[in-house]
Design a protein around this motif. Sequence first.
Motif, mmCIF file in Angstrom:
data_model
loop_
_atom_site.group_PDB
_atom_site.id
_atom_site.type_symbol
_atom_site.label_atom_id
_atom_site.label_comp_id
_atom_site.label_asym_id
_atom_site.label_seq_id
_atom_site.Cartn_x
_atom_site.Cartn_y
_atom_site.Cartn_z
ATOM 1 N N GLU A 93 0.794 -1.210 -0.001
ATOM 2 C CA GLU A 93 0.008 0.062 0.045
ATOM 3 C C GLU A 93 0.720 1.424 0.344
ATOM 4 O O GLU A 93 2.089 1.383 0.736
ATOM 5 C CB GLU A 93 -0.829 -0.026 1.186
ATOM 6 C CG GLU A 93 -2.019 0.920 1.206
ATOM 7 C CD GLU A 93 -3.254 0.877 2.012
ATOM 8 O OE1 GLU A 93 -4.173 1.647 2.105
ATOM 9 O OE2 GLU A 93 -3.420 -0.212 2.644
ATOM 10 N N VAL A 94 0.576 2.137 -0.978
ATOM 11 C CA VAL A 94 1.450 3.375 -0.975
ATOM 12 C C VAL A 94 0.489 4.579 -0.694
ATOM 13 O O VAL A 94 -0.789 4.255 -0.347
ATOM 14 C CB VAL A 94 1.914 3.492 -2.543
ATOM 15 C CG1 VAL A 94 3.111 2.236 -2.732
ATOM 16 C CG2 VAL A 94 0.917 3.476 -3.366
ATOM 17 N N GLU A 95 0.918 5.852 -0.993
ATOM 18 C CA GLU A 95 0.285 7.076 -0.739
ATOM 19 C C GLU A 95 -1.075 7.062 -1.538
ATOM 20 O O GLU A 95 -1.299 6.437 -2.479
ATOM 21 C CB GLU A 95 1.122 8.266 -1.362
ATOM 22 C CG GLU A 95 1.446 8.213 -2.702
ATOM 23 C CD GLU A 95 2.373 7.481 -3.195
ATOM 24 O OE1 GLU A 95 2.629 7.193 -4.644
ATOM 25 O OE2 GLU A 95 3.077 6.763 -2.491
ATOM 26 N N ASP A 96 -2.076 7.643 -0.663
ATOM 27 C CA ASP A 96 -3.339 7.873 -1.434
ATOM 28 C C ASP A 96 -4.024 6.677 -1.161
ATOM 29 O O ASP A 96 -5.275 6.532 -1.779
ATOM 30 C CB ASP A 96 -3.353 8.293 -2.662
ATOM 31 C CG ASP A 96 -2.753 9.779 -2.908
ATOM 32 O OD1 ASP A 96 -2.887 10.622 -1.692
ATOM 33 O OD2 ASP A 96 -2.215 10.219 -3.848
ATOM 34 N N ASN A 98 -3.393 4.064 -2.518
ATOM 35 C CA ASN A 98 -3.341 2.837 -3.646
ATOM 36 C C ASN A 98 -2.457 1.797 -3.384
ATOM 37 O O ASN A 98 -1.873 1.523 -2.329
ATOM 38 C CB ASN A 98 -2.656 3.502 -4.797
ATOM 39 C CG ASN A 98 -3.513 4.732 -5.573
ATOM 40 O OD1 ASN A 98 -4.833 4.499 -5.299
ATOM 41 N ND2 ASN A 98 -2.992 5.756 -6.087
#
Length: 201
Positions: A93-96, A98
């Motif tokens: 899982e990354v920023e925002d 996503n």
Amino acid sequence: MLEHEVRVTVNMPLTYCLKCILDPSEFLGKSRYTYAVRRLGEDKYEVVFRWVKWGMERFYKVVLEARRYDNRILYMSTPESQYEFSMEFDLEEVEDGNTRVRVVARMKAGLMANLIGKGDYKGFVEELVEKGILEMARSFARKLELENTTSGMEAGCLACILYDPDRKYCYALGKTVGDPQKPECKGRFYISREKMMEALG
């Protein structure tokens, strides 16, 4: 041994990506290369892949198990499978909110390697992954009754769960989008990421 790696981004939170990918009958079922798929038991599936080349049609039956290890999902052929096959999904899982997904697919199929070659295998793996993500997102939207939620379409592709922001790629159209502020689908395939997050609470 044929091998290919794919890296994609899904405009959905990690938890829901993991849940959807864990079911091969859903994730592999919509590809044009998948002739049939059925559940044999808990976490065990039979998948029949189909290739047509040079006027020849060939079928490859694989029996596999699906396992989850934290943020990693593995499809691995079992000893009774006619062909060795694996797909390994590493999710982050990354920023925002996503999710970045790295997929490594391997297959040992004897004469098939000579028949389809590395180029065709690359296309096979990428199509499996992209159709799987498209079906995963649509299935999730159906459960939340979010299909055809065109409200907020002015936000463009970045607000749609069928868009890969890293590659500027639309899973529904199957191609790169020139200007994500002006969706080429004109809202036909749009599924609101904002409304999805609201529905999840």
